[in-house]
Motif scaffolding. Structure first.
Motif, PDB file in Angstrom:
ATOM      1  N   ARG A  50      64.213  11.309 170.754  1.00 50.09           N
ATOM      2  CA  ARG A  50      63.122  10.457 171.169  1.00 50.09           C
ATOM      3  C   ARG A  50      63.014   9.047 170.806  1.00 50.09           C
ATOM      4  NH1 ARG A  50      59.293   8.091 169.661  1.00 50.09           N
ATOM      5  NH2 ARG A  50      60.201   8.406 167.547  1.00 50.09           N
ATOM      6  N   ARG A  51      62.842   8.132 171.361  1.00 51.50           N
ATOM      7  CA  ARG A  51      62.656   6.585 171.058  1.00 51.50           C
ATOM      8  C   ARG A  51      61.576   6.190 171.870  1.00 51.50           C
ATOM      9  NH1 ARG A  51      65.558   7.978 167.797  1.00 51.50           N
ATOM     10  NH2 ARG A  51      63.446   7.678 166.604  1.00 51.50           N
ATOM     11  N   SER A  52      60.871   5.112 171.284  1.00 53.69           N
ATOM     12  CA  SER A  52      59.570   4.436 172.201  1.00 53.69           C
ATOM     13  C   SER A  52      60.461   3.916 173.066  1.00 53.69           C
ATOM     14  CB  SER A  52      59.076   3.658 171.233  1.00 53.69           C
ATOM     15  OG  SER A  52      58.346   4.114 170.183  1.00 53.69           O
ATOM     16  N   ARG A  56      60.022   1.177 176.485  1.00 54.72           N
ATOM     17  CA  ARG A  56      59.326  -0.074 177.057  1.00 54.72           C
ATOM     18  C   ARG A  56      59.582  -0.537 178.266  1.00 54.72           C
ATOM     19  NH1 ARG A  56      59.974  -0.268 171.388  1.00 54.72           N
ATOM     20  NH2 ARG A  56      58.186  -0.061 170.211  1.00 54.72           N
ATOM     21  N   TYR A 104      53.745  -1.680 179.746  1.00 55.80           N
ATOM     22  CA  TYR A 104      55.108  -1.711 180.076  1.00 55.80           C
ATOM     23  C   TYR A 104      55.305  -1.278 181.505  1.00 55.80           C
ATOM     24  CZ  TYR A 104      55.665  -2.883 175.050  1.00 55.80           C
ATOM     25  OH  TYR A 104      55.560  -3.067 173.849  1.00 55.80           O
ATOM     26  N   CYS A 118      55.750   6.011 174.862  1.00 55.47           N
ATOM     27  CA  CYS A 118      55.556   5.119 173.605  1.00 55.47           C
ATOM     28  C   CYS A 118      54.057   5.308 173.404  1.00 55.47           C
ATOM     29  CB  CYS A 118      55.805   3.641 173.970  1.00 55.47           C
ATOM     30  SG  CYS A 118      56.057   2.486 172.696  1.00 55.47           S
ATOM     31  N   PHE A 119      53.668   5.020 172.065  1.00 57.80           N
ATOM     32  CA  PHE A 119      52.430   5.013 171.327  1.00 57.80           C
ATOM     33  C   PHE A 119      52.160   3.462 171.647  1.00 57.80           C
ATOM     34  CE2 PHE A 119      48.764   5.042 168.772  1.00 57.80           C
ATOM     35  CZ  PHE A 119      48.561   6.284 168.251  1.00 57.80           C
ATOM     36  N   ILE A 120      50.848   3.359 172.073  1.00 57.99           N
ATOM     37  CA  ILE A 120      50.386   1.788 172.401  1.00 57.99           C
ATOM     38  C   ILE A 120      49.008   1.551 171.597  1.00 57.99           C
ATOM     39  CG2 ILE A 120      49.875   0.202 174.020  1.00 57.99           C
ATOM     40  CD1 ILE A 120      52.498   1.082 174.096  1.00 57.99           C
ATOM     41  N   GLY A 121      49.484   1.435 170.189  1.00 62.33           N
ATOM     42  CA  GLY A 121      48.413   1.158 169.302  1.00 62.33           C
ATOM     43  C   GLY A 121      47.373  -0.067 169.631  1.00 62.33           C
ATOM     44  N   PHE A 122      48.071  -0.940 170.250  1.00 60.73           N
ATOM     45  CA  PHE A 122      47.266  -2.323 170.823  1.00 60.73           C
ATOM     46  C   PHE A 122      45.971  -1.817 171.662  1.00 60.73           C
ATOM     47  CE2 PHE A 122      50.883  -5.378 170.087  1.00 60.73           C
ATOM     48  CZ  PHE A 122      50.016  -5.982 169.250  1.00 60.73           C
ATOM     49  N   ARG A 180      68.539   7.444 159.818  1.00 57.41           N
ATOM     50  CA  ARG A 180      67.088   6.887 158.835  1.00 57.41           C
ATOM     51  C   ARG A 180      67.365   7.824 157.757  1.00 57.41           C
ATOM     52  NH1 ARG A 180      61.866   6.640 162.816  1.00 57.41           N
ATOM     53  NH2 ARG A 180      62.990   5.311 164.513  1.00 57.41           N
TER      54      ARG A 180
HETATM   55  C1  LIG Z   1      50.111   4.192 165.487  1.00 55.92           C
HETATM   56  C2  LIG Z   1      51.546   3.448 166.365  1.00 55.92           C
HETATM   57  C3  LIG Z   1      51.018   2.331 167.266  1.00 55.92           C
HETATM   58  C4  LIG Z   1      52.063   1.695 167.819  1.00 55.92           C
HETATM   59  N1  LIG Z   1      51.851   0.690 168.620  1.00 55.92           N
HETATM   60  C5  LIG Z   1      52.618   0.070 169.432  1.00 55.92           C
HETATM   61  C6  LIG Z   1      52.376  -0.731 170.497  1.00 55.92           C
HETATM   62  O1  LIG Z   1      50.971  -1.120 170.538  1.00 55.92           O
HETATM   63  N2  LIG Z   1      53.253  -1.155 171.201  1.00 55.92           N
HETATM   64  C7  LIG Z   1      54.600  -1.010 170.932  1.00 55.92           C
HETATM   65  O2  LIG Z   1      55.446  -1.360 171.928  1.00 55.92           O
HETATM   66  N3  LIG Z   1      54.972  -0.012 170.374  1.00 55.92           N
HETATM   67  C8  LIG Z   1      53.997   0.636 169.617  1.00 55.92           C
HETATM   68  N4  LIG Z   1      54.476   1.524 168.723  1.00 55.92           N
HETATM   69  C9  LIG Z   1      55.669   2.108 168.761  1.00 55.92           C
HETATM   70  C10 LIG Z   1      56.795   1.774 167.603  1.00 55.92           C
HETATM   71  O3  LIG Z   1      56.827   0.404 167.281  1.00 55.92           O
HETATM   72  C11 LIG Z   1      57.772   2.720 167.143  1.00 55.92           C
HETATM   73  O4  LIG Z   1      57.346   3.867 167.096  1.00 55.92           O
HETATM   74  C12 LIG Z   1      58.640   2.174 166.301  1.00 55.92           C
HETATM   75  O5  LIG Z   1      59.197   1.041 166.323  1.00 55.92           O
HETATM   76  C13 LIG Z   1      59.662   3.212 165.847  1.00 55.92           C
HETATM   77  O6  LIG Z   1      60.432   3.521 166.971  1.00 55.92           O
HETATM   78  P1  LIG Z   1      60.915   4.948 167.538  1.00 55.92           P
HETATM   79  O7  LIG Z   1      59.593   5.277 168.354  1.00 55.92           O
HETATM   80  O8  LIG Z   1      61.715   4.525 168.611  1.00 55.92           O
HETATM   81  O9  LIG Z   1      61.443   5.672 166.678  1.00 55.92           O
HETATM   82  C14 LIG Z   1      53.491   2.009 167.988  1.00 55.92           C
HETATM   83  C15 LIG Z   1      53.676   3.432 167.210  1.00 55.92           C
HETATM   84  C16 LIG Z   1      52.766   4.161 166.432  1.00 55.92           C
HETATM   85  C17 LIG Z   1      53.114   5.351 165.726  1.00 55.92           C
END
Ligand SMILES: Cc1cc2nc3c(=O)[nH]c(=O)nc-3n(C[C@H](O)[C@H](O)[C@H](O)COP(=O)(O)O)c2cc1C
Length: 185
Positions: free
Chosen positions: A10-12, A14, A90, A133-137, A177
């Motif tokens: 699993r990867r984020s 976009r 995205y 993807c988690f979007i904290g923004f 990692r």
């Molecule tokens: C709490 C949290 C907030 C995040 N917010 C954003 C965000 O607003 N936009 C974004 O593109 N990615 C966001 N991410 C994704 C992280 O950038 C990503 O999990 C991290 O770079 C590791 O990559 P991976 O998920 O592919 O392992 C967020 C992840 C977490 C856990």
């Protein structure tokens, strides 16, 4: 799928295909979230499912406004956040907003519970061939309770985990990692 392959694969994501997520897959994701552990089995998470493109775009625009007013962004992000592009979600076809009823004494536990639900949902989505993807923004939307209320998130809720899902339009190679052990006694 093997659990190890799922966790490490699993990867984020976009970039997404313009393809809706079938309802049974959405239900699988919601069910996976519901099976997460939670403090005293409180299951405090509440899910708001947004598939409507106009609403996703509206939330994206509002997030960009809130972020640019409140946060000093690096130059490249400043330009992106001022553009018309959906640099927040995205172009994902599915947004699931995990919120929780506000509580001072249980806030930490509630946040953790929502995070655990989110990871379960990411893994279930990955198993079903989706990216996420988690979007904290998008948590900046907490500063605009009216906009949240318009999509059914009550004013006494805190938006904790804005999550996007969809069929991926990009692939990422997983790098190794290290476990960041502080001390092993
Ligand atoms: C709490 C949290 C907030 C995040 N917010 C954003 C965000 O607003 N936009 C974004 O593109 N990615 C966001 N991410 C994704 C992280 O950038 C990503 O999990 C991290 O770079 C590791 O990559 P991976 O998920 O592919 O392992 C967020 C992840 C977490 C856990």
């Amino acid at each position: 799928m093997e659990l190890d392959a799922c966790i490490m694969g699993r990867r984020s994501i976009r970039s997404y295909k313009d393809q809706a997520v079938p309802r049974d897959v959405v239900n699988k994701i919601l069910s996976a979230g519901s099976w997460a552990p939670s403090g005293m089995n409180g299951q405090p998470w509440r899910f708001t499912i947004v598939e409507n493109r106009e609403i996703i775009n509206k939330l994206s625009r509002r997030t960009k406004e809130l972020v640019t007013v409140k946060m000093p962004l690096p130059e490249n992000l400043q330009a992106a956040f001022k553009s018309d592009k959906d640099v927040v979600f995205y172009g994902a076809p599915l947004l699931i907003l995990v919120s929780v009823q506000k509580s001072e004494e249980w806030r930490t536990v509630n946040l953790l519970d929502c995070g655990l639900a989110a990871q379960n949902m990411f893994l279930a989505a990955y198993q079903a061939g989706l990216g996420s993807c988690f979007i904290g923004f998008a948590a900046f939307l907490n500063q605009d309770p009216k906009t949240l209320a318009e999509i059914g998130i009550p004013e006494d809720h805190e938006l904790v985990a804005p999550l996007i899902f969809g069929y991926p339009n990009e692939t990422h190679v997983s790098k190794s990692r290290e476990a960041k052990v502080l001390k092993w006694i």
